[in-house]
Design an enzyme around this catalytic site. Sequence first.
Site, mmCIF file in Angstrom:
data_model
loop_
_atom_site.group_PDB
_atom_site.id
_atom_site.type_symbol
_atom_site.label_atom_id
_atom_site.label_comp_id
_atom_site.label_asym_id
_atom_site.label_seq_id
_atom_site.Cartn_x
_atom_site.Cartn_y
_atom_site.Cartn_z
ATOM 1 N N TYR A 103 34.765 46.393 39.699
ATOM 2 C CA TYR A 103 34.623 45.023 40.196
ATOM 3 C C TYR A 103 35.166 44.904 41.618
ATOM 4 O O TYR A 103 36.057 44.115 41.898
ATOM 5 C CB TYR A 103 35.315 44.038 39.244
ATOM 6 C CG TYR A 103 34.501 43.839 37.988
ATOM 7 C CD1 TYR A 103 33.471 42.899 37.971
ATOM 8 C CD2 TYR A 103 34.720 44.606 36.856
ATOM 9 C CE1 TYR A 103 32.679 42.737 36.845
ATOM 10 C CE2 TYR A 103 33.931 44.445 35.727
ATOM 11 C CZ TYR A 103 32.914 43.507 35.733
ATOM 12 O OH TYR A 103 32.132 43.351 34.629
ATOM 13 N N TYR A 134 33.889 39.000 26.087
ATOM 14 C CA TYR A 134 33.610 40.170 26.928
ATOM 15 C C TYR A 134 33.245 41.346 26.023
ATOM 16 O O TYR A 134 33.980 41.654 25.080
ATOM 17 C CB TYR A 134 34.819 40.543 27.801
ATOM 18 C CG TYR A 134 34.507 41.761 28.648
ATOM 19 C CD1 TYR A 134 33.727 41.641 29.800
ATOM 20 C CD2 TYR A 134 34.917 43.036 28.262
ATOM 21 C CE1 TYR A 134 33.384 42.753 30.551
ATOM 22 C CE2 TYR A 134 34.579 44.157 29.014
ATOM 23 C CZ TYR A 134 33.815 44.004 30.150
ATOM 24 O OH TYR A 134 33.467 45.113 30.886
ATOM 25 N N ASP A 144 33.683 43.492 17.632
ATOM 26 C CA ASP A 144 34.009 44.365 18.743
ATOM 27 C C ASP A 144 35.533 44.455 18.827
ATOM 28 O O ASP A 144 36.191 43.555 19.346
ATOM 29 C CB ASP A 144 33.394 43.784 20.024
ATOM 30 C CG ASP A 144 33.771 44.581 21.268
ATOM 31 O OD1 ASP A 144 34.639 45.456 21.174
ATOM 32 O OD2 ASP A 144 33.189 44.292 22.332
ATOM 33 N N LYS A 150 38.552 52.246 23.770
ATOM 34 C CA LYS A 150 39.830 52.116 24.469
ATOM 35 C C LYS A 150 40.958 52.967 23.844
ATOM 36 O O LYS A 150 41.047 54.137 24.153
ATOM 37 C CB LYS A 150 40.204 50.643 24.598
ATOM 38 C CG LYS A 150 39.295 49.922 25.609
ATOM 39 C CD LYS A 150 39.868 48.603 26.093
ATOM 40 C CE LYS A 150 39.178 48.112 27.339
ATOM 41 N NZ LYS A 150 38.081 47.173 27.143
HETATM 42 C C1 LIG Z 1 36.679 47.117 27.472
HETATM 43 C C2 LIG Z 1 35.815 46.463 26.465
HETATM 44 C C3 LIG Z 1 34.473 46.844 26.276
HETATM 45 C C4 LIG Z 1 33.793 47.867 27.162
HETATM 46 O O1 LIG Z 1 34.351 49.130 27.071
HETATM 47 P P1 LIG Z 1 34.115 50.193 28.266
HETATM 48 O O2 LIG Z 1 34.740 51.445 27.739
HETATM 49 O O3 LIG Z 1 34.779 49.630 29.477
HETATM 50 O O4 LIG Z 1 32.633 50.315 28.439
HETATM 51 C C5 LIG Z 1 33.754 46.217 25.293
HETATM 52 N N1 LIG Z 1 34.307 45.274 24.506
HETATM 53 C C6 LIG Z 1 35.586 44.888 24.645
HETATM 54 C C7 LIG Z 1 36.154 43.858 23.724
HETATM 55 C C8 LIG Z 1 36.387 45.457 25.639
HETATM 56 O O5 LIG Z 1 37.649 45.038 25.793
#
Ligand SMILES: *Cc1c(COP(=O)(O)O)cnc(C)c1O
Length: 430
Positions: free
Chosen positions: A21, A149, A250, A279
Amino acid sequence: MHPLPLEQLLALDRRHVWHPYAALPAQGPIFPVRSARGVYLELETGERLVDGMASWWACIHGYNHPRLNQAAHAQIDRMSHVMFGGLTHQPAVQLAQRLVAWTPEPLQHVFFCDSGSVAVEVAMKLAIQYWYNRGRPQRQHFLTLRRGYHGDTFAAMAVCDPVNGMHHLFRQSLVSQYFAEAPRVGFDQPWQEEDIDSFARLLDQYQGEIAAAIFEPIVQGAGGMRFYHPEYLRRVRQLCDHYDTLLILDEIATGFGRTGKLFACEYGPVCPDILCLGKALSGGFMSLAATLTTGEISQTFAQGEAGVFMHGPTFMANPLACAVALENLNLLASYDWAERVAAIAQQLEAELAPCRDLPAVKAVRVLGAIGVVELHQPVDMAVVQPQFVAQGVWLRPFGRLIYTMPPYIIEPPQLQQITAAIATVVAGLT
Ligand SMILES: *Cc1c(COP(=O)(O)O)cnc(C)c1O
């Protein structure tokens, strides 16, 4: 590789390298890291910073952990990568077995990929193909929340907050999806039934075309660091069942203990039909993500039109990443992480509380190892970031949010250095 002189390193960085970004050349300072160990980042300029970010939620056991390094060395000596089409290996199978054991019982099948965004793409494609397999090809849309997100690739971006994600820039290329109002009732406020109205109304109206609802459970992370009520999640699960819609959770940010539960869906508790992880999965060592599904979903694919699931990344189930992730999960299982996260929560709550009285502050909230100070005005990163560095801490605020989600191994004095720096910097804001 010979290290470049510092001046040259920074000049070349500005000339050639994109940052997340960012514009080119990057606005504001960029800090060169030489190495990292435990909770510390060591800069090329000699400073040592306590890391309050865990490298974007990922590095839960700190940097350069001897057990993760050892797992990586051992795997490199066998093979660092091999294709996954027609082949399998110990690290992938053992990691899949562990993920199935740790997540809610109905989740049985694991699709590995290399980043969180792709895990979300995979989840969305699975949902669409599932309905195709079941003779409902019109179900191709998604229902999600404002302020969410889910990643930066196109399908994932289409379910991120339309304002934060600047969807208007990509209008011609982006599929438009359905957005319910972000939950208003906070995690520990009294539940109010109206909170679910917007979601319920949209699901009722568009049920025939919705393949899945997609949510970050309990914590809306990069879209605003908001913590919502567990009853909201329970009602979402009930409504998805009622309208026969899939639920994708997610947990890329929340998974592996960050919120105080191993997975935030346990606050319901609810079980998703599809779960995204990433992550912290590899302890921040390298990029790895996974999408889990129930048997009910997976079993429809063999009879579907394609006969297979239409996805297969080149670096799928990378053995090196899987071996490190497995050791990271062994590590997590080897101590009372819940107690550590609870202790971090307690300290964050106590030490950030005084910020509530500062004029620049709108709200302070803590859940698990996540501490957030929400301001009235956006911060100027170019000003604030060097102030944090000067106090020996690494934080990366965004918009109106200054927040920390430190590695779980952080010690009380180190965490206090972070909260003191936040209080000092915020006190200087008007
Ligand atoms: C960071 C994140 C993503 C994307 O993961 P990347 O490894 O950066 O592609 C998707 N969903 C959530 C909730 C996130 O925090």
